[in-house]
Design a protein around this motif. Structure first.
Motif, PDB file in Angstrom:
ATOM      1  N   TRP A  12     137.825  42.203  55.996  1.00  0.00           N
ATOM      2  CA  TRP A  12     136.759  41.182  56.048  1.00  0.00           C
ATOM      3  C   TRP A  12     135.775  41.375  54.912  1.00  0.00           C
ATOM      4  CZ3 TRP A  12     137.123  36.734  58.100  1.00  0.00           C
ATOM      5  CH2 TRP A  12     137.924  36.543  59.244  1.00  0.00           C
ATOM      6  N   TRP A  13     135.458  42.627  54.641  1.00  0.00           N
ATOM      7  CA  TRP A  13     134.566  42.930  53.531  1.00  0.00           C
ATOM      8  C   TRP A  13     135.155  42.418  52.222  1.00  0.00           C
ATOM      9  CZ3 TRP A  13     129.841  43.669  52.437  1.00  0.00           C
ATOM     10  CH2 TRP A  13     128.971  44.242  53.361  1.00  0.00           C
ATOM     11  N   LEU A  14     136.451  42.700  52.035  1.00  0.00           N
ATOM     12  CA  LEU A  14     137.119  42.271  50.798  1.00  0.00           C
ATOM     13  C   LEU A  14     137.063  40.763  50.657  1.00  0.00           C
ATOM     14  CD1 LEU A  14     140.347  44.451  50.436  1.00  0.00           C
ATOM     15  CD2 LEU A  14     138.385  44.271  48.882  1.00  0.00           C
ATOM     16  N   ALA A  15     137.321  40.060  51.788  1.00  0.00           N
ATOM     17  CA  ALA A  15     137.361  38.608  51.737  1.00  0.00           C
ATOM     18  C   ALA A  15     135.983  38.007  51.472  1.00  0.00           C
ATOM     19  CB  ALA A  15     137.918  38.060  53.049  1.00  0.00           C
ATOM     20  N   ALA A  16     134.942  38.774  51.821  1.00  0.00           N
ATOM     21  CA  ALA A  16     133.586  38.261  51.599  1.00  0.00           C
ATOM     22  C   ALA A  16     133.111  38.488  50.169  1.00  0.00           C
ATOM     23  CB  ALA A  16     132.620  38.909  52.586  1.00  0.00           C
ATOM     24  N   ILE A  17     133.863  39.272  49.406  1.00  0.00           N
ATOM     25  CA  ILE A  17     133.418  39.637  48.059  1.00  0.00           C
ATOM     26  C   ILE A  17     133.264  38.441  47.095  1.00  0.00           C
ATOM     27  CG2 ILE A  17     134.146  40.858  45.941  1.00  0.00           C
ATOM     28  CD1 ILE A  17     134.854  43.214  47.697  1.00  0.00           C
ATOM     29  N   PRO A  18     134.256  37.537  47.008  1.00  0.00           N
ATOM     30  CA  PRO A  18     134.113  36.463  46.016  1.00  0.00           C
ATOM     31  C   PRO A  18     132.823  35.653  46.183  1.00  0.00           C
ATOM     32  CG  PRO A  18     136.332  36.467  46.918  1.00  0.00           C
ATOM     33  CD  PRO A  18     135.556  37.476  47.692  1.00  0.00           C
ATOM     34  N   ALA A  19     132.517  35.241  47.413  1.00  0.00           N
ATOM     35  CA  ALA A  19     131.313  34.438  47.637  1.00  0.00           C
ATOM     36  C   ALA A  19     130.057  35.229  47.272  1.00  0.00           C
ATOM     37  CB  ALA A  19     131.243  33.985  49.090  1.00  0.00           C
ATOM     38  N   THR A  20     130.053  36.502  47.673  1.00  0.00           N
ATOM     39  CA  THR A  20     128.898  37.335  47.375  1.00  0.00           C
ATOM     40  C   THR A  20     128.728  37.521  45.869  1.00  0.00           C
ATOM     41  OG1 THR A  20     129.553  38.487  49.384  1.00  0.00           O
ATOM     42  CG2 THR A  20     127.742  39.437  48.143  1.00  0.00           C
ATOM     43  N   MET A  21     129.872  37.696  45.181  1.00  0.00           N
ATOM     44  CA  MET A  21     129.829  37.862  43.722  1.00  0.00           C
ATOM     45  C   MET A  21     129.239  36.629  43.044  1.00  0.00           C
ATOM     46  SD  MET A  21     130.596  40.711  42.482  1.00  0.00           S
ATOM     47  CE  MET A  21     130.977  40.343  40.754  1.00  0.00           C
ATOM     48  N   VAL A  22     129.615  35.444  43.530  1.00  0.00           N
ATOM     49  CA  VAL A  22     129.103  34.210  42.940  1.00  0.00           C
ATOM     50  C   VAL A  22     127.577  34.179  43.020  1.00  0.00           C
ATOM     51  CG1 VAL A  22     128.964  31.702  43.208  1.00  0.00           C
ATOM     52  CG2 VAL A  22     131.185  32.837  43.299  1.00  0.00           C
ATOM     53  N   ILE A  23     127.052  34.513  44.207  1.00  0.00           N
ATOM     54  CA  ILE A  23     125.593  34.514  44.378  1.00  0.00           C
ATOM     55  C   ILE A  23     124.955  35.598  43.508  1.00  0.00           C
ATOM     56  CG2 ILE A  23     123.705  34.867  46.033  1.00  0.00           C
ATOM     57  CD1 ILE A  23     125.065  32.259  46.473  1.00  0.00           C
ATOM     58  N   PHE A  24     125.625  36.742  43.428  1.00  0.00           N
ATOM     59  CA  PHE A  24     125.087  37.841  42.636  1.00  0.00           C
ATOM     60  C   PHE A  24     125.038  37.483  41.152  1.00  0.00           C
ATOM     61  CE2 PHE A  24     125.761  41.763  40.160  1.00  0.00           C
ATOM     62  CZ  PHE A  24     124.576  42.408  40.482  1.00  0.00           C
ATOM     63  N   VAL A  25     126.177  37.001  40.639  1.00  0.00           N
ATOM     64  CA  VAL A  25     126.287  36.702  39.211  1.00  0.00           C
ATOM     65  C   VAL A  25     125.491  35.447  38.829  1.00  0.00           C
ATOM     66  CG1 VAL A  25     127.922  35.837  37.495  1.00  0.00           C
ATOM     67  CG2 VAL A  25     128.477  37.857  38.831  1.00  0.00           C
ATOM     68  N   GLY A  26     125.495  34.454  39.716  1.00  0.00           N
ATOM     69  CA  GLY A  26     124.862  33.185  39.395  1.00  0.00           C
ATOM     70  C   GLY A  26     123.416  33.087  39.829  1.00  0.00           C
ATOM     71  N   PHE A  27     122.958  34.022  40.671  1.00  0.00           N
ATOM     72  CA  PHE A  27     121.573  33.914  41.127  1.00  0.00           C
ATOM     73  C   PHE A  27     120.818  35.249  41.161  1.00  0.00           C
ATOM     74  CE2 PHE A  27     117.922  32.429  43.439  1.00  0.00           C
ATOM     75  CZ  PHE A  27     117.822  31.123  42.999  1.00  0.00           C
ATOM     76  N   GLY A  28     121.385  36.243  41.849  1.00  0.00           N
ATOM     77  CA  GLY A  28     120.677  37.517  42.008  1.00  0.00           C
ATOM     78  C   GLY A  28     120.366  38.169  40.677  1.00  0.00           C
ATOM     79  N   LEU A  29     121.412  38.350  39.871  1.00  0.00           N
ATOM     80  CA  LEU A  29     121.252  38.990  38.568  1.00  0.00           C
ATOM     81  C   LEU A  29     120.320  38.191  37.650  1.00  0.00           C
ATOM     82  CD1 LEU A  29     122.304  41.536  37.180  1.00  0.00           C
ATOM     83  CD2 LEU A  29     124.179  40.175  36.236  1.00  0.00           C
ATOM     84  N   PRO A  30     120.532  36.859  37.516  1.00  0.00           N
ATOM     85  CA  PRO A  30     119.611  36.069  36.690  1.00  0.00           C
ATOM     86  C   PRO A  30     118.164  36.142  37.169  1.00  0.00           C
ATOM     87  CG  PRO A  30     121.555  34.780  37.174  1.00  0.00           C
ATOM     88  CD  PRO A  30     121.672  36.040  37.961  1.00  0.00           C
ATOM     89  N   LEU A  31     117.987  36.211  38.499  1.00  0.00           N
ATOM     90  CA  LEU A  31     116.628  36.287  39.050  1.00  0.00           C
ATOM     91  C   LEU A  31     115.946  37.571  38.576  1.00  0.00           C
ATOM     92  CD1 LEU A  31     114.529  35.115  41.068  1.00  0.00           C
ATOM     93  CD2 LEU A  31     115.674  36.384  42.858  1.00  0.00           C
TER      94      LEU A  31
END
Lengths: 273, 279
Positions: A12-31
């Protein structure tokens, strides 16, 4: 359900990675990056960006707050009595009409309001057709603070009415019956019963609208011309787009985060009390 | 719920003044809400409109025909393609997060759910400007993939949150029955839970599709200068004082929303409506 096994847990953790990565790369990191960039100039830690924001844009901070406050006053000045009235006197046509702006994108609202409120815009055409304006009248609304706050209110009113109607419907009919028993009319029922009982929801709607208006970009971009005070997001866009100055742009951004956080803080403090 | 069964809760008959007031209210709302949109229609068919004429001197579909050709058609196609890819990607990425969070299989599920709210809580423009700088470094700026990625950032909020609500609404007892009958967890998910969640999947797909179609801020920054979607095209047209083209584009952009409004009135639950305030 029985506790998940370790392997399944890992899957489940693995499957949740892509969505989390999108938010991280597209929002968290830029923020985070924008906060860092706001304190950096030529690779050195500095407050120079904020100095520049203070020097060039301090009036625009005031202007942005003023436009948002005016938009908020319009939205709720109309929204509260309107939702209250519709709670007491159901009207399907009015409720349907009020939902329409929900489905009109921000950019479209900006463009529609620009041509509607222009000096010889379609509002004037309509008023003229109704015999309410002479052919040589002109309006000077679209480019100023008034036009902007009107456009913002037009877009936000729909969501606010939706939220308020929901909250007002949650107020038990018995209280209203009691108020009517004491001779309260529509106005008294709204101000003495519905508004106080739905206060937390009204507060939430105020904060949601205020943060959205303070950070509004597409509506002002479609409506504003080059001169005069600007909304902060327009300053940010030109600072970044035309000057390529991500440092000052980010500092303006951090100011906008703080304004939004301030609104949220007052709301949370209000709830805690 | 009040209202639907007893439209008017007052016992005494409605007076003439009440009727007049209600009629006036609906008339004012009609003017205030439809007025600005009617202006778009007028401009979209105005082939010639010079001051001081109050109405266009020449009316025609010249500018509407542009939809079937040239750059407007290209922008429309690109918008629909990006919205489709974004929708599929956001759904596939969101389902494990939503299902995991709904069934408490995912440790830190609630924290993860809050994370997906971030893009709605913060002002988007400064973050997207900063993202564009990063995307340049990764060769994603000005590309199709970059725009889809930035659309997913906003779109995931809709999919993750609606899907979590949908999976929570499906009873765990149905799943337990399947598992007790010997089905594996994965098989149960694909054969029982996902089909039951189908209406919710469709609802959130529509939400993301429209979000992506209307997205402006991220596309303007990340897509520039090569990826022009309809909203960006509209902005460029308006910047060049091509009011007719901008108005035609604006009306095209409104079509999916209007269709959805009518659909929602008939089929879908009102809860999803609140999400639209953010479009």
């Amino acid at each position: 359900m029985n506790a998940a096994r370790p392997v399944e847990q890992a899957l489940w953790w693995l499957a949740a990675i892509p969505a989390t990565m999108v938010i991280f790369v597209g929002f968290g990191l830029p923020l985070v990056q924008s906060v860092v960039a706001s304190f950096t100039r030529d690779g050195v830690l500095t407050l120079a960006n904020y100095e520049l924001v203070y020097r060039l844009y301090r009036q625009d901070v005031v202007y942005t707050v003023q436009v948002a406050a005016a938009g908020l006053a319009l939205t709720f000045g109309i929204g509260i009595p309107l939702s209250g009235y519709l709670r007491l006197h159901h009207s399907q046509t009015a409720e349907f009409l009020l939902k329409v702006p929900l489905f009109v994108p921000f950019v479209v609202v900006g463009h529609a309001m620009r041509i509607f409120l222009a000096p010889r815009g379609t509002l004037l055409v309509g008023l003229h057709a109704l015999g309410l304006a002479s052919p040589d009248t002109t309006l000077a609304i679209s480019e100023g603070a008034l036009g902007l706050s009107m456009a913002l209110a037009w877009k936000h009113l729909a969501l606010v009415v939706l939220l308020l109607m929901g909250a007002f419907r949650g107020v038990s009919e018995e209280y209203l019956e009691a108020a009517r028993g004491f001779g309260a009319g529509t106005f008294r029922q709204i101000w003495a019963v519905l508004v106080p009982m739905a206060a937390p929801s009204i507060g939430l709607a105020v904060v949601l609208s205020l943060t959205s208006m303070l950070a509004s970009f597409s509506i002002p971009l479609m409506m504003t011309k080059g001169s005069g005070p600007q909304m902060l997001m327009i300053d940010l866009y030109y600072r970044y787009g035309q000057h390529g100055d991500i440092g000052v742009a980010s500092a303006i951004g951090v100011v906008s985060y703080l304004l939004a956080a301030g609104a949220a803080y007052y709301y949370l403090k209000g709830i805690a009390r | 719920m009040a209202g639907s069964a007893t439209p008017n809760m007052r016992d005494r008959p409605r007076g003439l003044s009440t009727l007049v007031f209600r009629a006036a209210l609906v008339a004012v709302l009609l003017g205030a809400i439809v007025g600005p949109l009617a202006g778009l229609v007028l401009w979209s068919v105005a082939e010639r409109w010079h001051w001081p004429a109050m109405l266009p001197q020449q009316i025609g579909l010249k500018y509407w025909i542009r939809i079937t050709q040239g750059d407007l058609l290209t922008a429309l196609n690109r918008s629909v393609t990006i919205a489709t890819v974004t929708t599929v990607a956001a759904l596939v990425a969101a389902i494990p997060v939503s299902y995991g969070a709904a069934r408490a299989r995912l440790p830190l599920g609630p924290v993860l759910l809050m994370l997906f709210l971030l893009p709605q809580a913060f002002p988007q423009l400064p973050v997207f400007a900063s993202a564009t700088v990063l995307f340049y470094r990764w060769n994603l700026a000005g590309t199709f993939a970059g725009v889809v990625l930035i659309h997913m950032v906003g779109g995931l909020v809709y999919t993750v949150w609606t899907m979590t609500a949908v999976f929570r609404a499906i009873g765990e007892d149905v799943e337990e029955a399947a598992i007790n009958l010997g089905a594996s967890v994965t098989r149960t998910f694909f054969r029982i839970s996902l089909p039951l969640a189908f209406p919710g999947v469709v609802a959130s797909a529509i939400l993301v599709f429209i979000y992506s179609l209307d997205e402006f801020t991220g596309t303007l920054l990340v897509g520039a200068p090569y990826v022009t979607t309809l909203p960006v095209y509209m902005y460029t047209a308006s910047l060049g004082y091509e009011l007719q083209i901008a108005s035609v584009t604006a009306l095209v952009l409104m079509v999916p929303g209007v269709l959805l409004l009518v659909l929602l009135e008939r089929f879908l639950r009102a809860e999803y409506l609140a999400f639209f305030g953010r479009l």
